[in-house]
Design a protein around this motif. Sequence first.
Motif, PDB file in Angstrom:
ATOM      1  N   THR A  68      -0.389  27.411  52.481  1.00  0.00           N
ATOM      2  CA  THR A  68       0.742  28.123  51.884  1.00  0.00           C
ATOM      3  C   THR A  68       0.373  28.809  50.577  1.00  0.00           C
ATOM      4  O   THR A  68       0.765  29.953  50.315  1.00  0.00           O
ATOM      5  CB  THR A  68       1.904  27.146  51.621  1.00  0.00           C
ATOM      6  N   GLY A  71      -1.028  32.225  50.695  1.00  0.00           N
ATOM      7  CA  GLY A  71      -0.322  33.178  51.542  1.00  0.00           C
ATOM      8  C   GLY A  71      -0.824  33.148  52.974  1.00  0.00           C
ATOM      9  O   GLY A  71      -0.761  34.150  53.688  1.00  0.00           O
ATOM     10  N   ASP A  72      -1.317  31.958  53.397  1.00  0.00           N
ATOM     11  CA  ASP A  72      -1.874  31.788  54.747  1.00  0.00           C
ATOM     12  C   ASP A  72      -3.041  32.747  54.987  1.00  0.00           C
ATOM     13  O   ASP A  72      -3.136  33.390  56.043  1.00  0.00           O
ATOM     14  CB  ASP A  72      -0.812  31.987  55.833  1.00  0.00           C
ATOM     15  N   SER A  94       1.574  27.355  59.354  1.00  0.00           N
ATOM     16  CA  SER A  94       1.702  28.678  58.761  1.00  0.00           C
ATOM     17  C   SER A  94       3.150  28.937  58.382  1.00  0.00           C
ATOM     18  O   SER A  94       4.020  29.050  59.254  1.00  0.00           O
ATOM     19  CB  SER A  94       1.221  29.761  59.741  1.00  0.00           C
ATOM     20  N   PHE A  96       4.039  31.625  56.909  1.00  0.00           N
ATOM     21  CA  PHE A  96       4.213  33.069  56.964  1.00  0.00           C
ATOM     22  C   PHE A  96       4.158  33.602  58.399  1.00  0.00           C
ATOM     23  O   PHE A  96       4.202  34.815  58.615  1.00  0.00           O
ATOM     24  CB  PHE A  96       3.144  33.772  56.118  1.00  0.00           C
ATOM     25  N   GLN A  98       1.636  33.632  60.470  1.00  0.00           N
ATOM     26  CA  GLN A  98       0.411  34.399  60.718  1.00  0.00           C
ATOM     27  C   GLN A  98      -0.032  34.253  62.172  1.00  0.00           C
ATOM     28  O   GLN A  98      -0.047  33.168  62.735  1.00  0.00           O
ATOM     29  CB  GLN A  98      -0.715  33.887  59.802  1.00  0.00           C
ATOM     30  N   TYR A 103       4.647  30.733  63.276  1.00  0.00           N
ATOM     31  CA  TYR A 103       5.457  29.780  62.519  1.00  0.00           C
ATOM     32  C   TYR A 103       5.718  28.552  63.382  1.00  0.00           C
ATOM     33  O   TYR A 103       6.019  28.655  64.570  1.00  0.00           O
ATOM     34  CB  TYR A 103       6.790  30.399  62.097  1.00  0.00           C
ATOM     35  N   ASN A 124       4.147  29.344  44.028  1.00  0.00           N
ATOM     36  CA  ASN A 124       4.597  29.873  45.310  1.00  0.00           C
ATOM     37  C   ASN A 124       4.658  28.781  46.372  1.00  0.00           C
ATOM     38  O   ASN A 124       5.584  28.734  47.186  1.00  0.00           O
ATOM     39  CB  ASN A 124       3.671  30.998  45.770  1.00  0.00           C
ATOM     40  N   LEU A 128       8.166  27.775  48.433  1.00  0.00           N
ATOM     41  CA  LEU A 128       8.270  27.885  49.887  1.00  0.00           C
ATOM     42  C   LEU A 128       8.478  26.522  50.538  1.00  0.00           C
ATOM     43  O   LEU A 128       9.267  26.392  51.486  1.00  0.00           O
ATOM     44  CB  LEU A 128       7.020  28.558  50.451  1.00  0.00           C
ATOM     45  N   HIS A 132      11.715  25.412  52.937  1.00  0.00           N
ATOM     46  CA  HIS A 132      11.539  25.028  54.341  1.00  0.00           C
ATOM     47  C   HIS A 132      11.607  23.516  54.560  1.00  0.00           C
ATOM     48  O   HIS A 132      11.392  23.054  55.685  1.00  0.00           O
ATOM     49  CB  HIS A 132      10.188  25.553  54.856  1.00  0.00           C
TER      50      HIS A 132
END
Length: 255
Positions: A68, A71-72, A94, A96, A98, A103, A124, A128, A132
């Motif tokens: 994470t 940003g993957d 993931s 994001f 990817q 996901y 970040n 996130l 989640h």
Amino acid sequence: MMDAALNQSTIVALGGGGFSMSESGTSAIDDYLLELATTVRDKRSTEAHHRRGGRGASVLPRVCFVPTASGDNPDYIHRFEAAFDGRAETHVLSMFGQSPWGYQDPKMLQDMDLIYVGGGSTANLLTLWRDHGVDDIMALAASRGTILAGISAGANCWFEASSTDSFGPLAPLSDGLGLIPGSACPHYHGEPGRAETFRTWIEAGQLPGPGLAIDDHAAVVFENFRATSVIAEKSEAHAYIVDERGETRLDRDVT
């Protein structure tokens, strides 16, 4: 919210190192993490077979990389998969979506023997994860015996607070998950300004003490949220306790 009643856990905080800082992809610290994960997998396999009246079978540990904070980053994920190929059943969470990983429901972390969190932006990552529900899932997985480990931002996240470059210049961040009390500083002697600013913030009370400073290629092992050992894959790598009186180097094992 984190559950204060958690009664068992193993967390390994890397200042830097592992597969992400290895030219060959090999790492003595990663080997150590795999040993821990294999022990968890063997115990779970044996218990499952006993419940079914059979014998335990040796299987590969289940290891999930959580990238994470980067940003993957696909290159980072590929390095993880190459480093653990054939030695573990590898998974990627993931956030994001990817491709090709896509996901996934973060609840999949509860089935892992080792959760390995990558480096990048601590701020970040925390944002996130909370959005989640990953923070609560991580705590639950730890309470059930899953090993938690992480590099840099992946080490910072377990503490109450940390030194981070998430906002550009180094800055104190008092926004960690709080599984481990105090604050953390990765890359302690590996990046300019890390050591000086961390000591200053601890002395001034801008970060909660005692602080834990970890060099690249060193890691601190926590059992039930208390530091029990320091391991290193290079002779010059160490970990330190930092408080208002200064820093104290911790004893370590060189792997």
